[in-house]
Design a protein around this motif. Sequence first.
Motif, mmCIF file in Angstrom:
data_model
loop_
_atom_site.group_PDB
_atom_site.id
_atom_site.type_symbol
_atom_site.label_atom_id
_atom_site.label_comp_id
_atom_site.label_asym_id
_atom_site.label_seq_id
_atom_site.Cartn_x
_atom_site.Cartn_y
_atom_site.Cartn_z
ATOM 1 N N PHE A 85 44.536 40.504 39.445
ATOM 2 C CA PHE A 85 44.841 41.134 40.730
ATOM 3 C C PHE A 85 43.572 41.435 41.509
ATOM 4 N N VAL A 86 43.643 41.196 42.827
ATOM 5 C CA VAL A 86 42.540 41.456 43.747
ATOM 6 C C VAL A 86 43.098 42.301 44.889
ATOM 7 N N ALA A 87 42.359 43.329 45.278
ATOM 8 C CA ALA A 87 42.764 44.163 46.410
ATOM 9 C C ALA A 87 42.994 43.280 47.632
ATOM 10 N N ALA A 88 44.023 43.590 48.398
ATOM 11 C CA ALA A 88 44.395 42.750 49.538
ATOM 12 C C ALA A 88 43.222 42.523 50.488
ATOM 13 N N ALA A 89 42.429 43.551 50.759
ATOM 14 C CA ALA A 89 41.308 43.424 51.697
ATOM 15 C C ALA A 89 40.212 42.498 51.167
ATOM 16 N N ALA A 90 40.185 42.248 49.852
ATOM 17 C CA ALA A 90 39.155 41.391 49.253
ATOM 18 C C ALA A 90 39.677 39.996 48.928
ATOM 19 N N MET A 91 40.946 39.715 49.209
ATOM 20 C CA MET A 91 41.511 38.395 48.919
ATOM 21 C C MET A 91 40.860 37.336 49.799
ATOM 22 N N GLY A 92 40.714 36.135 49.230
ATOM 23 C CA GLY A 92 40.127 35.028 49.975
ATOM 24 C C GLY A 92 38.611 35.080 50.058
ATOM 25 N N GLN A 93 37.979 35.949 49.264
ATOM 26 C CA GLN A 93 36.523 36.104 49.301
ATOM 27 C C GLN A 93 35.860 35.712 47.980
ATOM 28 N N GLY A 94 36.585 34.987 47.131
ATOM 29 C CA GLY A 94 35.994 34.509 45.886
ATOM 30 C C GLY A 94 36.068 35.481 44.720
ATOM 31 N N VAL A 95 36.724 36.609 44.889
ATOM 32 C CA VAL A 95 36.807 37.610 43.823
ATOM 33 C C VAL A 95 37.596 37.061 42.632
ATOM 34 N N GLY A 96 38.765 36.497 42.897
ATOM 35 C CA GLY A 96 39.583 35.939 41.820
ATOM 36 C C GLY A 96 38.867 34.810 41.095
ATOM 37 N N ASP A 97 38.181 33.952 41.844
ATOM 38 C CA ASP A 97 37.431 32.849 41.228
ATOM 39 C C ASP A 97 36.336 33.393 40.315
ATOM 40 N N ALA A 98 35.605 34.404 40.762
ATOM 41 C CA ALA A 98 34.519 34.974 39.957
ATOM 42 C C ALA A 98 35.068 35.592 38.671
ATOM 43 N N LEU A 99 36.166 36.312 38.769
ATOM 44 C CA LEU A 99 36.789 36.900 37.580
ATOM 45 C C LEU A 99 37.267 35.808 36.628
ATOM 46 N N TYR A 100 37.922 34.804 37.193
ATOM 47 C CA TYR A 100 38.466 33.737 36.358
ATOM 48 C C TYR A 100 37.359 33.002 35.589
ATOM 49 N N LEU A 101 36.262 32.695 36.233
ATOM 50 C CA LEU A 101 35.192 31.950 35.571
ATOM 51 C C LEU A 101 34.649 32.711 34.367
ATOM 52 N N VAL A 102 34.562 34.032 34.466
ATOM 53 C CA VAL A 102 34.125 34.834 33.326
ATOM 54 C C VAL A 102 35.183 34.786 32.226
ATOM 55 N N ALA A 103 36.457 34.916 32.602
ATOM 56 C CA ALA A 103 37.539 34.884 31.603
ATOM 57 C C ALA A 103 37.558 33.550 30.860
ATOM 58 N N GLU A 104 37.438 32.439 31.585
ATOM 59 C CA GLU A 104 37.444 31.127 30.925
ATOM 60 C C GLU A 104 36.219 30.953 30.037
ATOM 61 N N THR A 105 35.068 31.370 30.514
ATOM 62 C CA THR A 105 33.844 31.265 29.713
ATOM 63 C C THR A 105 33.996 32.039 28.410
ATOM 64 N N ARG A 106 34.565 33.223 28.478
ATOM 65 C CA ARG A 106 34.768 34.035 27.278
ATOM 66 C C ARG A 106 35.800 33.401 26.348
ATOM 67 N N ALA A 107 36.868 32.852 26.907
ATOM 68 C CA ALA A 107 37.892 32.196 26.079
ATOM 69 C C ALA A 107 37.286 30.996 25.352
ATOM 70 N N ARG A 108 36.479 30.220 26.054
ATOM 71 C CA ARG A 108 35.814 29.075 25.424
ATOM 72 C C ARG A 108 34.871 29.547 24.314
ATOM 73 N N ALA A 109 34.087 30.579 24.598
ATOM 74 C CA ALA A 109 33.132 31.104 23.608
ATOM 75 C C ALA A 109 33.853 31.619 22.365
ATOM 76 N N ASP A 110 35.071 32.122 22.556
ATOM 77 C CA ASP A 110 35.879 32.614 21.428
ATOM 78 C C ASP A 110 36.585 31.489 20.684
ATOM 79 N N GLY A 111 36.430 30.238 21.170
ATOM 80 C CA GLY A 111 36.987 29.086 20.481
ATOM 81 C C GLY A 111 38.430 28.752 20.814
ATOM 82 N N HIS A 112 38.945 29.254 21.928
ATOM 83 C CA HIS A 112 40.330 28.955 22.307
ATOM 84 C C HIS A 112 40.426 27.559 22.917
ATOM 85 N N GLY A 113 41.415 26.788 22.473
ATOM 86 C CA GLY A 113 41.604 25.424 22.950
ATOM 87 C C GLY A 113 42.462 25.332 24.191
ATOM 88 N N ARG A 114 43.154 26.415 24.524
ATOM 89 C CA ARG A 114 43.949 26.412 25.749
ATOM 90 C C ARG A 114 44.123 27.832 26.232
#
Length: 164
Positions: A85-114
């Motif tokens: 979730f991203v605050a409405a006033a911050a939507m469309g400013q790359g906040v979700g993308d920045a959060l997602y990239l950290v989440a995926e990087t951590r999932a990969r580092a933890d060895g998750h295949g999907r």
Amino acid sequence: MTVDLTIRDMLPGEAEALGEIYHDAVRNGAIAHYSAEQVAAWSPAPPTDAGWAKRLADADTIVAERDGAPVGFMTRKGGYIDLAFVAAAAMGQGVGDALYLVAETRARADGHGRMTTEASALARRLFERHGWRVMEREEIHRHGVVIHRYRMEKRLDLPAEAPH
């Protein structure tokens, strides 16, 4: 004006502020994809109970901060993204993308295949930008109202596809 984002782990006592972001994102951001009745049923009020705080504390909760205040968050349990979730006033400013990239990087580092999630119509666009695919559209019931969402996945154990 562009303001830098800081991506960090959730701080103790921050659950209430993240509940406000959740409620704002649903009520003021998702309204473009859902009816007023649906968003009211989805989030009648900001979540503030002990169950909400436990849900956040029991996950890898990543927070996006701007000017010293949270503007978005994402929770991950293994390869599963529970909340994004991203605050409405911050939507469309790359906040979700920045959060997602950290989440995926951590999932990969933890060895998750999907990775998997159940995404709203709004969040679906974020995940699709990062190579996720819809498995199926689902309908859930909240307070007697039907709300649609999308079961999605991304395989992390396959070679990345070339951009189209």
